[in-house]
Design a protein around this motif. Structure first.
Motif, mmCIF file in Angstrom:
data_model
loop_
_atom_site.group_PDB
_atom_site.id
_atom_site.type_symbol
_atom_site.label_atom_id
_atom_site.label_comp_id
_atom_site.label_asym_id
_atom_site.label_seq_id
_atom_site.Cartn_x
_atom_site.Cartn_y
_atom_site.Cartn_z
ATOM 1 N N ASN A 50 0.800 -1.143 0.061
ATOM 2 C CA ASN A 50 -0.048 0.142 0.051
ATOM 3 C C ASN A 50 0.725 1.257 -0.002
ATOM 4 O O ASN A 50 1.628 1.492 0.874
ATOM 5 C CB ASN A 50 -0.906 0.201 1.223
ATOM 6 C CG ASN A 50 -1.845 -1.034 0.994
ATOM 7 O OD1 ASN A 50 -2.433 -1.503 0.304
ATOM 8 N ND2 ASN A 50 -2.081 -1.622 2.218
ATOM 9 N N LEU A 51 0.848 2.029 -0.955
ATOM 10 C CA LEU A 51 1.615 3.387 -1.319
ATOM 11 C C LEU A 51 0.975 4.401 -0.773
ATOM 12 O O LEU A 51 -0.404 4.488 -1.088
ATOM 13 C CB LEU A 51 2.082 3.441 -2.627
ATOM 14 C CG LEU A 51 2.885 2.471 -3.171
ATOM 15 C CD1 LEU A 51 3.213 2.647 -4.694
ATOM 16 C CD2 LEU A 51 4.310 1.912 -2.464
ATOM 17 N N LEU A 52 1.449 5.267 0.001
ATOM 18 C CA LEU A 52 0.976 6.648 0.245
ATOM 19 C C LEU A 52 1.543 7.730 -0.781
ATOM 20 O O LEU A 52 2.887 7.902 -0.635
ATOM 21 C CB LEU A 52 1.178 6.959 1.699
ATOM 22 C CG LEU A 52 0.324 6.008 2.676
ATOM 23 C CD1 LEU A 52 1.224 6.303 4.061
ATOM 24 C CD2 LEU A 52 -0.928 6.240 2.631
ATOM 25 N N VAL A 53 0.722 7.943 -1.637
ATOM 26 C CA VAL A 53 1.228 8.952 -2.804
ATOM 27 C C VAL A 53 0.921 10.290 -2.512
ATOM 28 O O VAL A 53 -0.022 10.796 -2.540
ATOM 29 C CB VAL A 53 0.858 8.485 -4.126
ATOM 30 C CG1 VAL A 53 1.500 9.358 -5.194
ATOM 31 C CG2 VAL A 53 0.862 7.123 -4.165
ATOM 32 N N PRO A 54 2.083 11.262 -2.264
ATOM 33 C CA PRO A 54 1.659 12.486 -1.962
ATOM 34 C C PRO A 54 1.359 13.559 -3.199
ATOM 35 O O PRO A 54 1.687 12.811 -4.363
ATOM 36 C CB PRO A 54 3.065 13.095 -1.332
ATOM 37 C CG PRO A 54 4.066 12.251 -1.779
ATOM 38 C CD PRO A 54 3.508 11.002 -2.020
ATOM 39 N N ARG A 55 1.078 14.701 -3.125
ATOM 40 C CA ARG A 55 1.021 15.410 -4.369
ATOM 41 C C ARG A 55 2.193 15.879 -4.805
ATOM 42 O O ARG A 55 3.124 15.844 -4.273
ATOM 43 C CB ARG A 55 0.178 16.759 -3.775
ATOM 44 C CG ARG A 55 -1.206 16.830 -3.406
ATOM 45 C CD ARG A 55 -1.612 18.584 -3.199
ATOM 46 N NE ARG A 55 -2.851 18.562 -2.701
ATOM 47 C CZ ARG A 55 -2.935 18.592 -1.487
ATOM 48 N NH1 ARG A 55 -2.074 19.107 -0.889
ATOM 49 N NH2 ARG A 55 -4.371 18.974 -1.154
ATOM 50 N N VAL A 56 2.314 15.961 -6.415
ATOM 51 C CA VAL A 56 3.379 16.230 -7.109
ATOM 52 C C VAL A 56 4.066 17.518 -6.379
ATOM 53 O O VAL A 56 3.287 18.457 -6.237
ATOM 54 C CB VAL A 56 3.303 16.497 -8.463
ATOM 55 C CG1 VAL A 56 4.595 16.811 -9.250
ATOM 56 C CG2 VAL A 56 2.636 15.067 -9.238
ATOM 57 N N GLY A 57 5.108 17.440 -5.944
ATOM 58 C CA GLY A 57 6.210 18.874 -5.853
ATOM 59 C C GLY A 57 5.813 19.159 -4.098
ATOM 60 O O GLY A 57 6.393 19.956 -3.536
ATOM 61 N N ASP A 58 5.117 18.412 -3.378
ATOM 62 C CA ASP A 58 4.883 18.523 -2.070
ATOM 63 C C ASP A 58 6.068 18.218 -1.158
ATOM 64 O O ASP A 58 6.608 17.054 -1.086
ATOM 65 C CB ASP A 58 3.687 17.788 -1.449
ATOM 66 C CG ASP A 58 3.248 18.005 -0.162
ATOM 67 O OD1 ASP A 58 3.965 18.850 0.587
ATOM 68 O OD2 ASP A 58 2.179 17.722 0.298
#
Length: 263
Positions: A50-58
């Motif tokens: 399970n990956l926790l993907v942040p906003r691009v560039g955060d």
């Protein structure tokens, strides 16, 4: 601040965070992101993770935390973290590295993050699971490009005497990937050409054209777009007569929705 055992005062623990160390384009539509982290974290990061993907560039994501039973506790308010399930293509605990392959078609948060990923970017992990496969004398794998990491792991782990066929749908020859399989397992690549992902019936038709192998020592593993998976599952349960222990079929994504694959 966490205690010596890694817990916050409320008993929750922080998520594991890995750092991007390399980005490689495996095919025109598949990007491999190599992540670095603690050996124990890498060893636990798969096969499905399970990956926790942040906003691009955060630069400072608001990560959730984890309860003792593994459940995720999300921060209040907007946090910009998306939860997606993928299969680790490679885990190297000794080297502290794990490879995750992202299919770049679509505009979901995981595809967007992978398209922009650079060394130093962060990705969180919140639990892992098996691929639900099992050894069998005869093996059927039916998948599109989103499930190729899972297919690669299943084939690599299959005993040398395994027979069967892997039906693998991709856009064209440039999207084929090297796979290691037992000599008795045929790799059959299906090219959909200009047909958009999720609109082809190649995998469904290929399974429908197969005759059921004799005997009960058969296992089928299916991972692709949800509608295709439903059609194949119905064929395997009906025409093939496979029981629950003889197949695993999971929709890795759904056409028309920003749904990231589990592959």
């Amino acid at each position: 601040m966490t205690s010596p055992d890694g817990l916050f005062p409320d008993g929750l623990r922080p998520v594991d965070v890995l750092t991007v160390v390399a980005v490689t384009d495996v095919t025109p539509s598949v990007r491999r992101v190599t992540l670095s982290g603690d050996a124990a974290v890498v060893a636990a990061a798969g096969p499905t993770v399970n990956l926790l993907v942040p906003r691009v560039g955060d630069p400072d994501p608001r990560w959730p935390r984890i309860q003792r039973d593994g459940r995720i506790v999300w921060p209040e308010g907007s946090h910009g973290i998306a939860l997606r399930s993928y299969t680790a293509r490679r885990q190297d605990p000794a080297g502290g590295e794990v490879d995750i392959d992202f299919v770049l078609h679509g505009d979901g948060p995981a595809a967007a993050w992978a398209a922009a990923a650079r060394p130093g970017a962060l990705l969180g992990i919140a639990g892992a699971a098996s691929l639900a496969e099992r050894p069998a004398r005869w093996l059927l794998l039916a998948a599109d490009e989103t499930a190729l990491p899972a297919v690669s792991r299943i084939l690599a782990a299959a005993p040398p005497g395994t027979a069967g066929v892997a039906l693998l749908e991709v856009a064209g020859p440039a999207e084929e990937q090297p796979l290691t399989a037992p000599p008795g397992v045929e790799l059959r690549w299906l090219h959909r050409g200009t047909t958009p992902p999720g609109e082809s019936t190649l995998v469904v038709d290929a399974v429908a054209a197969l005759d059921r192998p004799a005997g009960d020592d058969v296992f089928a593993w299916v991972g692709a777009e949800s509608a295709a998976v439903r059609a194949i599952r119905a064929d395997l349960r009906g025409r093939w007569g496979l029981g629950r222990a003889q197949h695993h079929a999971i929709g890795y994504w759904r056409r028309g929705r920003a749904m990231s694959p589990a592959g």
